[in-house]
Design an enzyme around this catalytic site. Structure first.
Site, PDB file in Angstrom:
ATOM      1  N   ILE A   8      -1.355  -1.789  -5.463  1.00  0.00           N
ATOM      2  CA  ILE A   8      -2.192  -2.359  -6.521  1.00  0.00           C
ATOM      3  C   ILE A   8      -2.063  -1.538  -7.816  1.00  0.00           C
ATOM      4  CG2 ILE A   8      -4.307  -1.130  -5.814  1.00  0.00           C
ATOM      5  CD1 ILE A   8      -5.542  -4.126  -6.211  1.00  0.00           C
ATOM      6  N   ARG A   9      -1.798  -0.243  -7.641  1.00  0.00           N
ATOM      7  CA  ARG A   9      -1.478   0.628  -8.783  1.00  0.00           C
ATOM      8  C   ARG A   9      -0.233   1.422  -8.411  1.00  0.00           C
ATOM      9  NH1 ARG A   9      -6.856   0.521  -9.100  1.00  0.00           N
ATOM     10  NH2 ARG A   9      -7.049   1.885  -7.313  1.00  0.00           N
ATOM     11  N   LYS A  52      -8.797  -3.960  12.344  1.00  0.00           N
ATOM     12  CA  LYS A  52      -7.568  -3.475  12.982  1.00  0.00           C
ATOM     13  C   LYS A  52      -7.300  -4.223  14.290  1.00  0.00           C
ATOM     14  CE  LYS A  52      -5.773  -0.889  10.005  1.00  0.00           C
ATOM     15  NZ  LYS A  52      -4.465  -1.266   9.471  1.00  0.00           N
ATOM     16  N   GLY A  81      -0.326   5.113  -0.870  1.00  0.00           N
ATOM     17  CA  GLY A  81      -1.402   5.765  -0.131  1.00  0.00           C
ATOM     18  C   GLY A  81      -0.848   6.901   0.735  1.00  0.00           C
ATOM     19  N   GLN A  82      -1.694   7.398   1.652  1.00  0.00           N
ATOM     20  CA  GLN A  82      -1.315   8.579   2.430  1.00  0.00           C
ATOM     21  C   GLN A  82      -0.068   8.330   3.289  1.00  0.00           C
ATOM     22  OE1 GLN A  82      -3.752   9.739   5.753  1.00  0.00           O
ATOM     23  NE2 GLN A  82      -3.110  11.877   5.670  1.00  0.00           N
ATOM     24  N   TYR A 122     -13.746  -1.681   9.747  1.00  0.00           N
ATOM     25  CA  TYR A 122     -12.352  -1.235   9.819  1.00  0.00           C
ATOM     26  C   TYR A 122     -11.789  -1.480  11.223  1.00  0.00           C
ATOM     27  CZ  TYR A 122      -8.421   2.078   9.546  1.00  0.00           C
ATOM     28  OH  TYR A 122      -7.189   2.658   9.570  1.00  0.00           O
ATOM     29  N   GLY A 125       0.834  -1.212   0.000  1.00  0.00           N
ATOM     30  CA  GLY A 125       0.000   0.000   0.000  1.00  0.00           C
ATOM     31  C   GLY A 125       0.861   1.252   0.000  1.00  0.00           C
TER      32      GLY A 125
HETATM   33  C1  AKB Z   1      -9.602   6.777   9.115  1.00  0.00           C
HETATM   34  O1  AKB Z   1     -10.174   7.857   9.313  1.00  0.00           O
HETATM   35  O2  AKB Z   1     -10.158   5.754   8.711  1.00  0.00           O
HETATM   36  C2  AKB Z   1      -8.124   6.689   9.430  1.00  0.00           C
HETATM   37  C3  AKB Z   1      -7.882   6.189  10.809  1.00  0.00           C
HETATM   38  C4  AKB Z   1      -8.159   7.044  11.979  1.00  0.00           C
HETATM   39  O3  AKB Z   1      -7.439   5.085  10.977  1.00  0.00           O
HETATM   40  N1  AKB Z   1      -7.508   7.965   9.244  1.00  0.00           N
END
Ligand code: AKB
Length: 320
Positions: free
Chosen positions: A35-36, A145, A11-12, A141, A8
């Protein structure tokens, strides 16, 4: 010498990590996979197209570059994960398990997997939340995590693979525009202000969230990665954060630099995600175990963001 694979990578976090590793680990081979990948190769790194779910391609990449350390950044962030929880499960959980398994089998020495404040869920006291507070998230998410943290601990204990992680707050950066998270409003607000445009914020004006400037986030990753293993009392879940602020406080701080800037508020589904997250974090374990303390205050971050975004805008205008 280290041979470092980043998943990744564009990404940011990855975009800044590439720069930080080039500066801090001269001589290391940096393999940036995603992936790109950018059409124009970035100097000083190897660029590899890799879908992190493809374990055979991952194995080949690890073997080809004799990888010793992986920063596993490939992840579907909070807002996108709620839109497609099945994809998020596949990338954030299945692929993380596959990566740990492949890393162990291919004798990679260490893996760093950033976690997030999303591991916390509703029902806890939301101020100065420590790493020992129960993690019962209600978003995909957050669930992914927590699972990544547990898997990291398991592979460390069971197989001796050195896996480490920090729980990141919202990260503020100017190199890349984040688009899939809940804390992204902060970067979007800066960008609109510097463009001279109004901003419509998708969170309520009083939504406090913990945040950190990207240079401090990079310092935390490099410090954790280099820390003496014997000092790590908590491998996967070190809280790191610098300050907390709300959208209205950020708007007011930006207006001190750009007085005409206008912000309106139209909360959407991301408000529910933010309402389940801590308002502030207790990051004292990172200080105690590996000496981390952020360098940028809120005001210093705001000034630095604006001057960097103005410089980028100036360069773009000159290029036209
Ligand atoms: C999000 O907003 O999903 C992320 C994070 C806090 O993990 N920046």
């Amino acid at each position: 010498m280290e041979n470092i694979l980043i998943t990744g990578a564009f990404g940011q976090v990855g975009t800044d990590l590439i720069l930080a590793l080039k500066e801090n680990k001269p001589g290391a081979t940096i393999v940036a996979s995603d992936i790109r990948i950018p059409e124009k190769p970035k100097p000083g790194i190897q660029q590899v197209v890799l879908d992190v779910r493809d374990q055979e391609e991952l194995r080949k990449t690890i073997s080809r570059y004799n990888i010793t350390k992986i920063y596993h950044l490939a992840s579907i962030l909070s807002a996108s994960a709620e839109k497609d929880p099945f994809l998020a499960y596949d990338i954030n959980i299945n692929a993380t398990f596959g990566l740990l398994k492949t890393a162990y089998k291919e004798h990679v020495r260490s893996v760093i997997i950033p976690s997030s404040i999303a591991v916390y869920g509703p029902g806890i006291s939301r101020d100065m939340v420590g790493s020992g507070v129960p993690t019962v998230p209600q978003t995909m998410y957050g669930i992914s995590k927590v699972t990544g943290e547990l898997l990291g601990n398991y592979f460390s204990m069971k197989f001796g693979l050195d896996v480490r992680g920090v729980r990141f707050p919202g990260l503020i950066s100017y190199e890349t525009v984040p688009t899939a998270g809940t804390t992204d409003y902060a970067v979007e607000m800066f960008i609109k202000a510097v463009e001279g445009k109004p901003y419509s914020c998708y969170l309520r004006p009083d939504t406090f969230l913990p945040m950190m400037y990207m240079p401090d986030a990079m310092t935390s990753l490099l410090m954790l990665s280099d820390a003496d293993s014997g000092r790590l009392k908590n491998r996967m879940s070190y809280n790191v954060a610098a300050y907390s602020f709300s959208p209205e406080q950020l708007a007011a701080a930006i207006k001190r630099h750009i007085p005409g800037f206008e912000v309106s508020y139209n909360a959407d589904e991301r408000q529910n995600i933010a309402d389940g997250w801590p308002r502030s974090l207790d990051s004292s374990e990172a200080m105690r175990d590996w000496g981390f303390s952020p360098q940028y205050t809120f005001d210093a971050m705001v000034s630095d963001m604006i001057s960097n975004l103005q410089a980028i805008k100036g360069r773009r205008q000159n290029a036209v």
